[in-house]
Design a protein around this motif. Structure first.
Motif, PDB file in Angstrom:
ATOM      1  N   ALA A  87       0.813  -1.211   0.000  1.00 38.53           N
ATOM      2  CA  ALA A  87       0.000   0.000   0.000  1.00 38.53           C
ATOM      3  C   ALA A  87       0.850   1.266   0.000  1.00 38.53           C
ATOM      4  O   ALA A  87       0.309   2.376   0.063  1.00 38.53           O
ATOM      5  N   GLY A  88       2.174   1.129  -0.041  1.00 32.37           N
ATOM      6  CA  GLY A  88       3.054   2.286  -0.125  1.00 32.37           C
ATOM      7  C   GLY A  88       3.424   2.906   1.202  1.00 32.37           C
ATOM      8  O   GLY A  88       3.850   4.062   1.249  1.00 32.37           O
ATOM      9  N   ARG A  89       3.290   2.151   2.289  1.00 30.09           N
ATOM     10  CA  ARG A  89       3.588   2.696   3.611  1.00 30.09           C
ATOM     11  C   ARG A  89       4.989   2.296   4.060  1.00 30.09           C
ATOM     12  O   ARG A  89       5.428   1.180   3.835  1.00 30.09           O
ATOM     13  N   ASP A 153       1.827  12.047   7.869  1.00 32.77           N
ATOM     14  CA  ASP A 153       0.630  12.540   8.538  1.00 32.77           C
ATOM     15  C   ASP A 153       0.221  11.491   9.567  1.00 32.77           C
ATOM     16  O   ASP A 153      -0.316  10.440   9.211  1.00 32.77           O
ATOM     17  N   LEU A 154       0.448  11.766  10.841  1.00 36.95           N
ATOM     18  CA  LEU A 154       0.201  10.747  11.868  1.00 36.95           C
ATOM     19  C   LEU A 154      -1.262  10.342  11.946  1.00 36.95           C
ATOM     20  O   LEU A 154      -1.580   9.236  12.396  1.00 36.95           O
ATOM     21  N   ALA A 155      -2.153  11.201  11.510  1.00 36.94           N
ATOM     22  CA  ALA A 155      -3.575  10.850  11.531  1.00 36.94           C
ATOM     23  C   ALA A 155      -3.888   9.707  10.574  1.00 36.94           C
ATOM     24  O   ALA A 155      -4.926   9.051  10.701  1.00 36.94           O
ATOM     25  N   THR A 156      -3.010   9.461   9.620  1.00 38.12           N
ATOM     26  CA  THR A 156      -3.219   8.375   8.665  1.00 38.12           C
ATOM     27  C   THR A 156      -2.260   7.220   8.893  1.00 38.12           C
ATOM     28  O   THR A 156      -2.159   6.322   8.052  1.00 38.12           O
ATOM     29  N   CYS A 157      -1.548   7.230  10.012  1.00 38.33           N
ATOM     30  CA  CYS A 157      -0.580   6.173  10.315  1.00 38.33           C
ATOM     31  C   CYS A 157      -1.179   5.118  11.239  1.00 38.33           C
ATOM     32  O   CYS A 157      -2.183   5.351  11.917  1.00 38.33           O
ATOM     33  N   GLY A 174      -3.510   7.719  13.998  1.00 36.09           N
ATOM     34  CA  GLY A 174      -4.933   7.642  13.718  1.00 36.09           C
ATOM     35  C   GLY A 174      -5.508   6.259  13.843  1.00 36.09           C
ATOM     36  O   GLY A 174      -6.703   6.094  14.101  1.00 36.09           O
ATOM     37  N   TYR A 175      -4.662   5.218  13.675  1.00 32.53           N
ATOM     38  CA  TYR A 175      -5.144   3.848  13.669  1.00 32.53           C
ATOM     39  C   TYR A 175      -4.338   2.981  14.635  1.00 32.53           C
ATOM     40  O   TYR A 175      -3.432   2.244  14.228  1.00 32.53           O
ATOM     41  N   PRO A 176      -4.635   3.058  15.928  1.00 35.14           N
ATOM     42  CA  PRO A 176      -3.942   2.201  16.904  1.00 35.14           C
ATOM     43  C   PRO A 176      -4.600   0.821  16.988  1.00 35.14           C
ATOM     44  O   PRO A 176      -5.822   0.697  16.872  1.00 35.14           O
ATOM     45  N   ALA A 242       3.756   4.074   8.408  1.00 32.96           N
ATOM     46  CA  ALA A 242       3.579   5.478   8.043  1.00 32.96           C
ATOM     47  C   ALA A 242       3.244   5.587   6.568  1.00 32.96           C
ATOM     48  O   ALA A 242       3.955   5.054   5.724  1.00 32.96           O
ATOM     49  N   ARG A 243       2.162   6.285   6.278  1.00 37.76           N
ATOM     50  CA  ARG A 243       1.818   6.536   4.892  1.00 37.76           C
ATOM     51  C   ARG A 243       2.606   7.731   4.415  1.00 37.76           C
ATOM     52  O   ARG A 243       2.510   8.822   4.968  1.00 37.76           O
ATOM     53  N   ARG A 244       3.368   7.556   3.362  1.00 40.38           N
ATOM     54  CA  ARG A 244       4.282   8.610   2.923  1.00 40.38           C
ATOM     55  C   ARG A 244       3.640   9.524   1.890  1.00 40.38           C
ATOM     56  O   ARG A 244       3.750  10.743   1.968  1.00 40.38           O
ATOM     57  N   ARG A 245       2.973   8.968   0.884  1.00 39.68           N
ATOM     58  CA  ARG A 245       2.570   9.818  -0.227  1.00 39.68           C
ATOM     59  C   ARG A 245       1.075   9.719  -0.516  1.00 39.68           C
ATOM     60  O   ARG A 245       0.292  10.491  -0.001  1.00 39.68           O
TER      61      ARG A 245
END
Length: 260
Positions: A87-89, A153-157, A174-176, A242-245
């Protein structure tokens, strides 16, 4: 505890150290790891490692990782690592264990980066002082700093852990998700409605079968994964994605078969 035997064999630990480490690990497993317990683990780690040659520690870890660490890696964990990578993370292994132990484990599971405890080194030996202890709020702060540097963006990590000491880290993203959690973390997860998962399928050995595991999810199902268990007395492991892009959808658990 995972490395106690080769450390003892190579003269880095004596019998008293081994017994003390075993006791600390037992308390950790039974009672969890609050701030006070994590501080005791830090101090014990610093005291035991004083004077150890850094190169010798790295050599022992490299020589023992296939035997002592690989069997504790969950197949479910490797499958989800592959899913997040597809997924590119980026994948970051975060642990309160020493960096000399954590980096080889990160290579083993294919992590891109590491946040770990850093021991002070002078003239090629550990001094018995801790430059950075990756635990509790300090671990979460290190993740925030890494996110700033890399533009995450930590809200999407995503973050995964098994220890109540990682509540600050889990609260940062954002996703624990909690996996094989201790009693304290299970209580927090229920209060905050965080997903609770249990992993039970260690990777088949030898490690040459990891590629097979990645292509054949155990039981035909794919679930979000969590901590990679390293069984060390000072370990509080978490995997952070971590989602990068590009925006990507959250990976949801596949429907489970009855009794799975």
């Amino acid at each position: 505890m995972a490395f106690a035997r080769p450390f003892y064999r190579d003269g880095l630990l004596n019998r008293r150290d081994v017994v003390a480490s075993g006791y600390t690990q037992a308390v950790y497993k039974l009672a969890g790891a609050g701030d006070e317990q994590m501080a005791r683990i830090r101090d014990q780690l610093a005291t035991m490692s004083r004077g150890w040659p850094v190169d010798q520690v790295r050599r022992i870890v490299a020589g023992a990782i296939d035997e002592l660490i690989a069997p504790y890696v969950y197949a479910e964990a490797l499958v989800l690592i592959e899913q997040h990578r597809a997924a590119g993370r980026d994948i970051v292994l975060v642990s309160s264990s020493g960096e000399e132990m954590v980096r080889p484990i990160a290579r083993l599971v294919g992590a891109d980066d590491v946040i770990a405890t850093r021991m002070a080194i002078r003239d090629g030996r550990f001094t018995g002082e801790v430059d950075f202890y990756a635990a509790g709020e300090s671990k979460a702060e290190a993740v925030r700093e890494l996110a700033t540097r890399n533009g995450y963006d930590l809200a999407t990590c995503y973050a995964y852990s098994d220890s109540v000491s990682d509540v600050p880290l889990l609260s940062t993203v954002g996703y624990p998700t909690v996996v094989n959690a201790d009693r304290g973390l299970r209580r927090v997860a229920r209060e905050r409605q965080w997903p609770l998962l249990a992993f039970r399928n260690p990777v088949p050995t030898p490690l040459t079968r990891i590629r097979y595991v990645l292509s054949r999810p155990p039981g035909g199902s794919l679930v979000p994964m969590a901590a990679i268990v390293t069984a060390g007395a000072a370990v509080t492991a978490a995997i952070w994605y971590a989602r990068r892009r590009r925006p990507t959808a959250r990976i949801e658990p596949a429907p489970q078969r009855p009794g799975a």
